[in-house]
Design a protein around this motif. Structure first.
Motif, short mmCIF file in Angstrom:
data_model
loop_
_atom_site.label_atom_id
_atom_site.label_comp_id
_atom_site.label_asym_id
_atom_site.label_seq_id
_atom_site.Cartn_x
_atom_site.Cartn_y
_atom_site.Cartn_z
N MET A 236 0.81 -1.22 0.00
CA MET A 236 0.00 0.00 0.00
C MET A 236 0.84 1.27 0.00
O MET A 236 0.38 2.32 -0.43
N LEU A 237 2.08 1.19 0.46
CA LEU A 237 2.97 2.34 0.38
C LEU A 237 3.25 2.72 -1.07
O LEU A 237 3.57 3.87 -1.37
N ARG A 238 3.09 1.77 -1.98
CA ARG A 238 3.35 2.00 -3.40
C ARG A 238 2.14 2.60 -4.12
O ARG A 238 2.23 2.95 -5.29
N LYS A 239 1.01 2.68 -3.42
CA LYS A 239 -0.24 3.19 -4.00
C LYS A 239 -0.57 2.48 -5.32
O LYS A 239 -0.68 3.11 -6.37
N PRO A 240 -0.72 1.16 -5.28
CA PRO A 240 -0.97 0.40 -6.50
C PRO A 240 -2.41 0.59 -7.00
O PRO A 240 -3.28 1.04 -6.26
N GLU A 241 -2.62 0.24 -8.25
CA GLU A 241 -3.97 0.27 -8.81
C GLU A 241 -4.53 -1.13 -9.01
O GLU A 241 -5.73 -1.32 -9.07
N ILE A 242 -3.62 -2.11 -9.13
CA ILE A 242 -4.02 -3.51 -9.24
C ILE A 242 -3.16 -4.32 -8.27
O ILE A 242 -1.95 -4.16 -8.23
N VAL A 243 -3.81 -5.18 -7.47
CA VAL A 243 -3.09 -6.07 -6.57
C VAL A 243 -3.55 -7.50 -6.83
O VAL A 243 -4.75 -7.79 -6.82
N LEU A 244 -2.59 -8.37 -7.06
CA LEU A 244 -2.84 -9.78 -7.33
C LEU A 244 -2.19 -10.60 -6.22
O LEU A 244 -0.98 -10.48 -6.00
N LEU A 245 -2.98 -11.40 -5.53
CA LEU A 245 -2.48 -12.14 -4.37
C LEU A 245 -2.68 -13.64 -4.57
O LEU A 245 -3.79 -14.09 -4.87
N ASP A 246 -1.62 -14.38 -4.37
CA ASP A 246 -1.67 -15.83 -4.51
C ASP A 246 -1.76 -16.46 -3.11
O ASP A 246 -0.81 -16.40 -2.33
N GLU A 247 -2.92 -17.02 -2.81
CA GLU A 247 -3.17 -17.71 -1.53
C GLU A 247 -2.82 -16.85 -0.31
O GLU A 247 -2.05 -17.28 0.57
N PRO A 248 -3.38 -15.66 -0.18
CA PRO A 248 -3.07 -14.82 0.98
C PRO A 248 -3.60 -15.38 2.30
O PRO A 248 -3.17 -14.95 3.37
N LEU A 249 -4.54 -16.34 2.23
CA LEU A 249 -5.12 -16.90 3.45
C LEU A 249 -4.42 -18.17 3.91
O LEU A 249 -4.77 -18.73 4.96
N ALA A 250 -3.46 -18.65 3.13
CA ALA A 250 -2.78 -19.91 3.47
C ALA A 250 -2.04 -19.77 4.80
O ALA A 250 -1.42 -18.76 5.09
N ASN A 251 -2.16 -20.79 5.61
CA ASN A 251 -1.46 -20.89 6.91
C ASN A 251 -1.92 -19.85 7.93
O ASN A 251 -1.21 -19.60 8.92
N LEU A 252 -3.08 -19.23 7.70
CA LEU A 252 -3.61 -18.28 8.67
C LEU A 252 -4.73 -18.92 9.48
O LEU A 252 -5.49 -19.74 8.97
N ASP A 253 -4.83 -18.53 10.76
CA ASP A 253 -5.94 -19.03 11.55
C ASP A 253 -7.22 -18.30 11.14
O ASP A 253 -7.19 -17.34 10.36
N ILE A 254 -8.37 -18.77 11.64
CA ILE A 254 -9.66 -18.23 11.21
C ILE A 254 -9.77 -16.73 11.45
O ILE A 254 -10.21 -15.98 10.57
N LEU A 255 -9.37 -16.28 12.62
CA LEU A 255 -9.47 -14.85 12.94
C LEU A 255 -8.60 -14.02 12.00
O LEU A 255 -9.04 -12.98 11.48
N ALA A 256 -7.37 -14.49 11.75
CA ALA A 256 -6.47 -13.77 10.85
C ALA A 256 -7.03 -13.72 9.44
O ALA A 256 -6.93 -12.70 8.74
N GLN A 257 -7.66 -14.82 9.00
CA GLN A 257 -8.28 -14.85 7.68
C GLN A 257 -9.37 -13.79 7.56
O GLN A 257 -9.44 -13.05 6.57
#
Length: 389
Positions: A236-257
């Motif tokens: 977010m410091l880069r102020k992007p216009e498009i963000v593509l995320l590969d499995e951002p929820l992997a290895n996260l607990d339910i609350l973190a997800q």
């Protein structure tokens, strides 16, 4: 006639309502978003003064409501014009294909249109092309054929500008050295922000993404969830216009997800800097809750090329986890025409031919027959039904 609230004023109002209702974390994050929208150093300073108070109060955040209000009033002193750029086209892919010489896998052809503020979920079993599609859209690997174009707010042919506006976050991020705060400050220097503005903006991002107590920690000292928060802050410091995320929820607990998903939606729908997002995940139901559209891939092909029905014509499909038997299910629904019952992944998938039966009817029938239920869900319009084969 009352003046219509601007989107910034509405955001601040919602932040206040959430905080007053006891949803302190959400109200806090929304307030920081409102502060960041101003791009004013004096607002950042007021917000960070509140952050210090908020982080020190560990027991009852409602005690510091007055401090919340002081911060809110400072933000309100600066009006933010509604940009109305949500919905503007930003990415278009036509007949995107990728074929590997070694092996039989082929992706596509895939058509995709992405607009500012869109959140697309990307689902499918492992090895079916999700990462390949994301890296093509991120211009990290070459497509075999098809057309791919971007419509950024400011056109530039510079590859560095492209990488700033178009960000890909892989599932396994690279290890970094030093502390969280030093890495974020260094990242911002690379984007030409130095001095006091660098210091304030980095601290704002640290607070916004829940890294305040971890800002001095190193990569090896962070959990998977906080490594992902770091990546989001750096992005977010880069102020992007498009963000593509590969499995951002992997290895996260339910609350973190849940927190990450909430943040992704808030970032994408920002009225000042809306972002177009695509993220892949195995957490199907969580993806569907926040996504405007879900892309399902099987063997590299999307739904329309697989011959799958995108919506069974008004027919009901139920996912049911019960200790009752198949015979019990058939008996209680004998008045209705069942198309089939499948036992898949430890649960029953029930297809109804009778298009007059509703989900509420099913709940009533199951309750009146004293079924033992662990879980029930209407998946008539969910991509979950594509995973049954």
């Amino acid at each position: 006639m009352e003046n219509k609230l601007t989107k910034q004023e509405l955001l601040i109002q919602q932040a206040t309502e959430y905080y007053n209702q006891g949803d302190h974390s959400l109200g806090y994050r929304m307030l920081l978003d409102a502060a960041l929208n101003t791009n004013k150093s004096e607002v950042y300073k007021a917000a960070l003064a509140f952050v210090e108070i908020y982080e020190k109060e560990e027991n009852d955040k409602s005690k510091i409501l007055d401090d919340f209000i002081i911060c809110k009033e400072t933000i309100n002193n600066f009006s933010i014009e509604d940009k109305n750029i949500i919905g503007q086209p930003i990415l278009k892919g036509i007949s995107i294909e990728k074929e590997y010489k070694r092996g039989k896998f082929k992706l596509g052809p895939i058509d995709i249109k992405l607009h500012k503020g869109d959140i697309f979920g990307l689902v499918g079993e492992n090895g079916n092309g999700k990462t390949t599609l994301l890296t093509i859209l991120a211009s990290l690997i070459e497509k075999t054929s098809g057309d791919l174009s971007y419509s950024f707010l400011e056109h530039s042919d510079d590859i560095y500008d492209l990488k700033s506006k178009l960000v890909y976050i892989p599932q396994r991020t690279s290890k970094w050295y030093g502390s969280v705060i030093d890495n974020l400050k260094f990242a911002l220097v690379h984007h030409g922000v130095t001095g006091e503005k660098n210091h304030l903006l980095v601290y704002m991002m640290i607070a916004r993404f829940g890294l305040w107590k971890y800002k001095d920690l190193k990569w090896s000292e962070l959990s998977s969830g906080y490594k992902m928060r770091f990546e989001l802050a750096r992005t977010m410091l880069r102020k992007p216009e498009i963000v593509l995320l590969d499995e951002p929820l992997a290895n996260l607990d339910i609350l973190a997800q849940q927190v990450i998903l909430e943040d992704l939606k808030m970032l994408a729908k920002s009225h000042v800097n809306p972002i177009a997002m695509i993220f892949s995940s195995q957490q199907l139901y969580e993806v569907e809750k926040v996504s405007d559209e879900v892309i399902y891939l099987r063997n590299g092909k999307p739904t329309d090329l697989l011959g799958l029905k995108t919506q069974e014509e008004n027919s009901l499909i139920i996912e049911l986890d019960t200790t009752n038997s198949r015979e019990d299910i058939e008996k209680v629904f004998q008045e209705y025409e069942l198309e089939q019952i499948e036992y898949n992944g430890g649960v029953y998938i029930i297809y109804f031919k009778d298009n007059t039966i509703t989900f509420n009817n099913v709940l009533s029938i199951i309750a009146s027959n004293n079924f033992t239920i662990q879980y029930i869900r209407d998946i008539s319009k969910s991509t979950r039904r594509f995973f049954v084969y």
